[in-house]
Scaffold this motif. Sequence first.
Motif, PDB file in Angstrom:
ATOM      1  N   ALA A 135       0.804  -1.336   0.233  1.00 42.61           N
ATOM      2  CA  ALA A 135      -0.043   0.015   0.103  1.00 42.61           C
ATOM      3  C   ALA A 135       0.759   1.057  -0.037  1.00 42.61           C
ATOM      4  O   ALA A 135       0.579   2.332  -0.665  1.00 42.61           O
ATOM      5  CB  ALA A 135      -1.046  -0.007   1.111  1.00 42.61           C
TER       6      ALA A 135
ATOM      7  N   PRO B  48      -3.531   6.644   4.939  1.00 40.73           N
ATOM      8  CA  PRO B  48      -4.445   5.735   4.185  1.00 40.73           C
ATOM      9  C   PRO B  48      -3.809   4.201   3.771  1.00 40.73           C
ATOM     10  O   PRO B  48      -4.373   3.270   3.920  1.00 40.73           O
ATOM     11  CB  PRO B  48      -4.507   6.322   2.886  1.00 40.73           C
ATOM     12  CG  PRO B  48      -4.312   7.852   3.348  1.00 40.73           C
ATOM     13  CD  PRO B  48      -3.129   7.826   4.294  1.00 40.73           C
TER      14      PRO B  48
ATOM     15  N   GLN C 243      -5.755   0.940   4.789  1.00 41.22           N
ATOM     16  CA  GLN C 243      -6.145   0.029   3.642  1.00 41.22           C
ATOM     17  C   GLN C 243      -5.596  -1.480   4.037  1.00 41.22           C
ATOM     18  O   GLN C 243      -6.405  -2.254   3.837  1.00 41.22           O
ATOM     19  CB  GLN C 243      -5.512   0.307   2.394  1.00 41.22           C
ATOM     20  CG  GLN C 243      -5.683  -0.148   1.193  1.00 41.22           C
ATOM     21  CD  GLN C 243      -4.816   0.252   0.147  1.00 41.22           C
ATOM     22  OE1 GLN C 243      -4.493   1.359   0.000  1.00 41.22           O
ATOM     23  NE2 GLN C 243      -4.269  -0.629  -0.774  1.00 41.22           N
TER      24      GLN C 243
ATOM     25  N   ASN D 264     -10.182  -4.474   7.198  1.00 41.71           N
ATOM     26  CA  ASN D 264     -10.422  -4.020   6.069  1.00 41.71           C
ATOM     27  C   ASN D 264      -9.977  -4.883   4.816  1.00 41.71           C
ATOM     28  O   ASN D 264      -9.635  -4.633   3.752  1.00 41.71           O
ATOM     29  CB  ASN D 264      -9.910  -2.534   5.647  1.00 41.71           C
ATOM     30  CG  ASN D 264     -10.425  -1.567   6.626  1.00 41.71           C
ATOM     31  OD1 ASN D 264     -11.348  -1.490   7.034  1.00 41.71           O
ATOM     32  ND2 ASN D 264      -9.418  -0.612   7.139  1.00 41.71           N
TER      33      ASN D 264
END
Lengths: 211, 211
Positions: free
Chosen positions: A20, A197, A201, A206
Amino acid sequence: MQLYTYYRSTASYRVRIALALKGLDFTAVPINLLVPAGGANRQPEYLAINPQGRVPALRTNDGELLIQSPAIIEYLDERYPQPPLLSKDFVARAHERAVASIIGCDVHPLHNSSTQNLLRQWGHDETQLLEWIGHWISQGLGAVEQLIGDQGFCFGELPGLADAFLIPQVYAAERFKVSLDAYPRIQRVAALAAQHPAFVQAHPANQPDTP
Amino acid sequence: MQLYTYYRSTASYRVRIALALKGLDFTAVPINLLVPAGGANRQPEYLAINPQGRVPALRTNDGELLIQSPAIIEYLDERYPQPPLLSKDFVARAHERAVASIIGCDVHPLHNSSTQNLLRQWGHDETQLLEWIGHWISQGLGAVEQLIGDQGFCFGELPGLADAFLIPQVYAAERFKVSLDAYPRIQRVAALAAQHPAFVQAHPANQPDTP
């Protein structure tokens, strides 16, 4: 890329953070470690992918199969160098890798599901398991607290390798009710990651296989 | 350079191999983990060097203190690149590091002196300890056997990172009476290392603190 992953495996979580942070797309292939009849990770199909029967494993865009989260993350950083997960300076890199190794070698393997399962087979109950887990997490985080910096992420304004190892370990600490009160620097890094973020993520809450 | 080391610590032994393969001189500073009244590694003087209280630690020629054998070996390979301990190809490097991580994360920490001491505190006897140790060594070496090559050292004619981790683990397997019969490739690598000057120099039998 395909990542063989389990939502709350902290080793998978580290690799998800690295992917990510670099903005790399991948397909998650969930491997359920907790199937009552024996985890998907112990089936011949998965053992052909990873003879250790552990997660994560990464199938690269060239079809190569890579295992072991420290090796996979170093691969990602070499193959996709931007943004870098390690500093350029040799000594700084060694300090960053030392934090990763404290967690990757001296904390997580002492409390992962394989180790917990063997302790259960040896007759230890869940209370004892939490004591065992707490011992190793506290020892490791106590050392990390002394090694990381006074502001920002572990080693500066941008997250990197050490953070990719630390944040999943903080998640495990919370899961196993280990107090973080003695580690204000670690708490600061965790608070920053909770707003970032890439870390959001990659979080176990999630994932496609999150219950 | 100064290496804080203990003769039969396999993590120290790895770093000694890396230093010897690169022909780097160092002064060994023995840290006795087994002093009856509490190891030298637990004394304030050493905790100021390594807050984890583990060996090895390396003081570089620039006076920097580095800890954690995986981080120290990567530092040595970056700072003193000849001869290299890793291949140039990204995927090959990932396979080499995966073998190092299997041993450095999933085998050695499960049976090092800290873990053995906690198991003893929990009432397990020496027979049980050998069973515990054998379980993790066999699992790890079984995976390594499937990942390394069919001739030479782990990944070719010259020794490298994977060998620096594997050979100390073979030493530990022998020390703890774990059979290597099922691992002909590992036996082949061990036989080559037994004849290699760098591995001989780094061996626990040949250290200043060897009893």
